[in-house]
Design an enzyme around this catalytic site. Structure first.
Site, mmCIF file in Angstrom:
data_model
loop_
_atom_site.group_PDB
_atom_site.id
_atom_site.type_symbol
_atom_site.label_atom_id
_atom_site.label_comp_id
_atom_site.label_asym_id
_atom_site.label_seq_id
_atom_site.Cartn_x
_atom_site.Cartn_y
_atom_site.Cartn_z
ATOM 1 N N ASP A 44 0.828 -1.197 0.000
ATOM 2 C CA ASP A 44 0.000 0.000 0.000
ATOM 3 C C ASP A 44 0.865 1.250 0.000
ATOM 4 O O ASP A 44 2.072 1.184 0.132
ATOM 5 C CB ASP A 44 -0.880 0.003 1.255
ATOM 6 C CG ASP A 44 -2.059 -0.952 1.099
ATOM 7 O OD1 ASP A 44 -2.297 -1.398 -0.032
ATOM 8 O OD2 ASP A 44 -2.712 -1.241 2.113
ATOM 9 N N LYS A 66 -3.961 3.262 -3.066
ATOM 10 C CA LYS A 66 -4.583 4.441 -3.650
ATOM 11 C C LYS A 66 -3.480 5.404 -4.026
ATOM 12 O O LYS A 66 -2.529 5.578 -3.285
ATOM 13 C CB LYS A 66 -5.472 5.121 -2.600
ATOM 14 C CG LYS A 66 -6.938 4.946 -2.877
ATOM 15 C CD LYS A 66 -7.753 5.877 -2.017
ATOM 16 C CE LYS A 66 -8.012 5.266 -0.639
ATOM 17 N NZ LYS A 66 -8.793 6.102 0.253
ATOM 18 N N MET A 181 -8.045 10.294 10.423
ATOM 19 C CA MET A 181 -8.788 10.979 9.368
ATOM 20 C C MET A 181 -8.003 12.183 8.915
ATOM 21 O O MET A 181 -7.219 12.748 9.670
ATOM 22 C CB MET A 181 -10.156 11.427 9.880
ATOM 23 C CG MET A 181 -11.132 10.274 10.024
ATOM 24 S SD MET A 181 -12.528 10.701 11.049
ATOM 25 C CE MET A 181 -13.518 11.626 9.921
HETATM 26 N N1 SAH Z 1 -3.520 0.318 9.154
HETATM 27 C C1 SAH Z 1 -3.040 1.668 9.412
HETATM 28 C C2 SAH Z 1 -4.092 2.719 9.205
HETATM 29 C C3 SAH Z 1 -4.562 2.864 7.790
HETATM 30 S S1 SAH Z 1 -5.693 4.166 7.586
HETATM 31 C C4 SAH Z 1 -2.475 1.715 10.840
HETATM 32 O O1 SAH Z 1 -2.680 0.799 11.611
HETATM 33 O O2 SAH Z 1 -1.815 2.708 11.170
HETATM 34 C C5 SAH Z 1 -4.636 5.484 7.079
HETATM 35 C C6 SAH Z 1 -4.631 6.577 8.122
HETATM 36 O O3 SAH Z 1 -3.656 6.270 9.112
HETATM 37 C C7 SAH Z 1 -4.192 7.925 7.586
HETATM 38 O O4 SAH Z 1 -5.254 8.610 6.984
HETATM 39 C C8 SAH Z 1 -3.725 8.608 8.850
HETATM 40 O O5 SAH Z 1 -4.801 9.085 9.601
HETATM 41 C C9 SAH Z 1 -3.107 7.457 9.602
HETATM 42 N N2 SAH Z 1 -1.652 7.416 9.416
HETATM 43 C C10 SAH Z 1 -0.949 6.504 8.735
HETATM 44 N N3 SAH Z 1 0.381 6.766 8.819
HETATM 45 C C11 SAH Z 1 0.508 7.873 9.581
HETATM 46 C C12 SAH Z 1 1.618 8.640 10.053
HETATM 47 N N4 SAH Z 1 2.879 8.297 9.747
HETATM 48 N N5 SAH Z 1 1.364 9.720 10.825
HETATM 49 C C13 SAH Z 1 0.104 10.063 11.146
HETATM 50 N N6 SAH Z 1 -0.965 9.380 10.723
HETATM 51 C C14 SAH Z 1 -0.782 8.299 9.963
#
Ligand code: SAH
Length: 502
Positions: A44, A66, A181
Site C-alpha cells: 500500500d 490508492k 482521518m
Molecule cells: N492500518 C493503518 C491505518 C490505515 S488508515 C495503521 O494501523 O496505522 C490510514 C490513516 O492512518 C491515515 O489517513 C492517517 O490518519 C493514519 N496514518 C498513517 N500513517 C501515519 C503517520 N505516519 N502519521 C500520522 N498518521 C498516519
C-alpha cells in the site's frame, strides 16, 4: 513460481504484514523476515519506502494502493491477484501501513482467503494512532488523565463526518479519542464533537507524518485545532488526538531535529548499499529516498590464482565482496592474499577488506585511481592483479604497466541499470538533494529520470562530477572526501551554508 517458506518449498500462502507507521526502524523482525522471503509483495501507499529494500531481487513487487486521490487499484482486483498468486504456490506478503487489522481492510482480505481455503498469517504492526502520538510525546493513556483510548475512522468527506459514527457516544467517551482521518475533515469533526457535548477547551493535537523525519505536531484545543492545523499547513497522513493527554506534547516532546531536518535526499546507488547511506542520512534528520539506479551483477570471469601476484588492487567494496565470494567458491579464504601487498582505493574498500580479515597495506589520501597511483609510488611490485568492475577506467592498469609491471585485470562484476520505481519518481523530482556516488549511477539514473528544477546535484568526487557535466548537469555540491562519509558531510555543509544565507 518458486516458493520459499523458511527455506523449504511449500504451498502458496499469504502473510498480512503490518509495516508500521513510517519509520523503517519500526518494522518488526518478523515483517523483515517475511519481506526477505516473499515471492510476491502487494503493498500500500503508506508503507515505509525502505520496507521493500530487503525484498529478493526476483520478487514481484506490486503497488496496489490508492494514488494520492488519483487512480487506484480496486479492492476486488487486489484480492483476485492475491488469490491467484497464492494458488500458484507463491508466498504472498500483503504489506500494509501500521497494523494490517486496524483500518487496513486486512480482516476483509483474510475472510476472502479463508473462504478460498488459502492459509494465512497475520503479523501485527505498530499502528499510526499510537505511534505518531508517542513520537510527538503523547502517551494515549496516562494515569489520572485517560484510562481508555478509542481508535476512530470514518469516510473522508470534509462536509459531513460519517453519519455512521455515534457522536454522542464519542463525546461522552471517558478517555482519549484518536482519529485516523485527514486534516480536511477536522472542522466538521470537531464541530460535531462540541455539538454533542465534548468540552471545546479540551486539549487536541494533530500529528502529521508521525515517526518520519518530517513529522510535525500542532497542539491546540478541540475548538481551535482545525484552524490551527490548517494554518500550519499540516498535510496527510495525520492523526488527531483529543483528550487531556494531548497537552503532554508540550512537556514530553522528545525528538530533537538533526542537522538535516526537513531536507530530502535521493540516493541513487545500488539497493544493497543505498540503505546504509539512507540510514545515515535519516539519523541526521533527513528524509532519504532510495532510488537505486544501478544493480551489481557478478560476472563469470575467471579469477586467476592469487599466489601469482605481488600486488592486488581493489577499487570498491563491491569488488571486495565478490572477490571473497569467488575465493570461497573454490575453497579459499583471506590467506590467498597472504603473499601480496593489498591496496584499497579508499576507506570503504579498506573497511570491506577488514570485515574479511585483511588490513589493506596501501590506502591513498585521495580516493580515486590517481590517488592510489601516488600511494603506490614507493611500493615494489612486478605482477599486479586489479579486481574491479567491468568497463572501469583504465587509468590504473595503464599507469602500472607504464611502471613496467605485468598487470592482469579481472572484472568481478558489472553494473547494470535498475529500472526506477515509478512510485518514487515524483518524490525524486521534489528532493532537495540528488546524490550520485559513481559515473554509472549518473548514466543509468539519467536514462530514465531527470532531477527536479530546484534539486541540488551532489557528487562524490571529480570523476562522477565530470560524468554529470558531460550529461549537461551542473554539480552543486562535490564531496572533498570521496567516500560516503565525505558525501554526507558535504550535504550537511551545503545545507548549513544555505540556511545561514536564507
Ligand atoms: N492500518 C493503518 C491505518 C490505515 S488508515 C495503521 O494501523 O496505522 C490510514 C490513516 O492512518 C491515515 O489517513 C492517517 O490518519 C493514519 N496514518 C498513517 N500513517 C501515519 C503517520 N505516519 N502519521 C500520522 N498518521 C498516519
Amino acid at each position: 513460481m518458486s516458493s520459499h517458506v523458511d527455506g523449504k518449498a511449500a504451498a502458496g500462502r499469504v502473510a498480512f504484514v503490518g509495516a508500521g507507521p513510517g519509520d523503517p526502524g519500526l518494522l518488526t523482525a518478523r515483517a523483515l523476515e517475511l519481506i526477505a522471503l516473499a515471492d510476491v509483495i502487494l503493498y500500500d501507499r503508506l508503507i515505509p519506502r525502505e520496507a521493500l529494500a530487503g525484498a529478493r531481487a526476483d520478487a514481484e513487487l506490486r503497488y496496489v494502493g490508492k494514488q494520492g486521490g488519483g487512480a487506484f487499484v480496486p479492492q476486488e482486483e487486489t484480492e483476485a491477484l492475491m488469490l491467484e498468486r497464492a494458488r500458484a504456490g507463491a508466498l504472498v506478503v500483503r504489506l500494509k501501513g501500521g497494523d494490517p487489522f486496524v483500518f487496513g481492510r486486512g480482516g476483509e482480505e483474510a475472510l476472502t482467503l479463508r473462504a478460498a481455503g488459502i492459509p494465512f498469517e497475520v503479523v501485527p504492526g505498530i499502528t499510526a494512532g499510537i505511534a505518531a502520538a508517542a513520537s510527538a510525546g503523547i502517551p494515549v493513556t496516562h494515569r489520572g488523565l485517560a484510562s481508555a483510548v478509542a481508535l476512530i475512522t470514518a469516510h473522508e468527506d470534509p462536509g459531513k463526518p460519517d453519519a455512521a459514527l455515534d457522536w454522542a457516544a464519542l463525546a461522552a467517551f471517558p478517555g482519549t479519542l484518536v482519529f485516523y482521518m485527514g486534516v480536511r475533515t477536522l472542522p466538521a469533526l470537531t464541530a460535531r464533537l462540541i455539538e454533542a457535548g465534548r468540552p471545546p477547551g479540551e486539549p487536541a493535537a494533530v500529528v502529521a507524518q508521525g515517526t518520519l523525519p518530517e513529522q510535525r505536531t500542532v497542539l491546540a484545543t478541540l475548538e481551535t485545532i482545525a484552524a490551527q492545523a490548517a494554518s500550519a499547513g499540516l498535510g496527510a497522513p495525520a492523526i488527531t488526538v483529543i483528550g487531556a493527554v494531548a497537552a503532554l506534547h508540550a512537556e514530553l516532546e522528545w525528538r530533537t531535529p538533526g542537522p538535516l531536518a526537513g531536507v530530502t535526499v535521493a540516493v541513487t546507488r545500488a539497493r544493497a548499499q543505498a540503505s546504509s547511506l539512507a540510514a545515515q542520512l535519516r539519523a541526521l534528520g533527513a528524509r532519504a529516498i532510495e532510488a537505486p539506479a544501478i544493480r551489481i551483477v557478478a560476472t563469470s570471469d575467471e579469477l586467476p590464482p592469487l599466489g601469482e601476484f605481488d600486488l592486488v588492487c581493489l577499487t570498491s567494496a563491491n569488488g571486495v565482496e565478490l572477490l571473497f565470494e569467488r575465493l570461497a567458491a573454490r575453497g579459499e579464504d583471506a590467506r590467498a592474499l597472504a603473499g601480496a601487498v593489498v591496496a584499497a582505493i579508499g576507506p570503504g574498500t579498506a573497511r570491506a577488506l577488514r570485515e574479511h580479515g585483511v588490513i589493506a597495506d596501501v590506502v591513498p589520501e585521495r580516493f580515486v585511481a590517481e590517488g592510489l597511483l601516488d600511494a603506490l609510488a614507493g611500493v615494489d611490485f612486478s605482477r599486479v592483479l586489479i579486481a574491479r568492475a567491468a568497463r572501469a577506467r583504465d587509468v590504473l592498469p595503464d599507469a602500472l604497466r607504464a611502471r613496467g609491471a605485468v598487470v592482469e585485470v579481472v572484472s568481478l562484476y558489472e553494473t547494470v541499470a535498475e529500472p526506477l520505481d515509478p512510485a518514487v519518481v515524483p518524490a525524486i523530482a521534489e528532493a532537495d538533494y540528488l546524490s550520485f556516488t559513481s559515473s554509472s549511477t549518473v548514466r543509468f539514473f539519467l536514462s530514465s529520470a531527470a532531477p527536479g528544477p530546484a534539486t541540488r546535484i551532489v557528487s562524490i568526487g571529480p570523476v562522477t562530477s565530470a560524468t554529470l557535466r558531460e550529461h549537461g548537469l551542473e554539480v552543486n555540491v562535490e564531496a572533498t572526501r570521496h567516500d560516503i562519509d565525505g558525501l554526507v558531510e558535504a550535504i550537511i555543509a551545503d545545507h548549513e551554508a544555505r540556511s545561514a544565507a536564507a
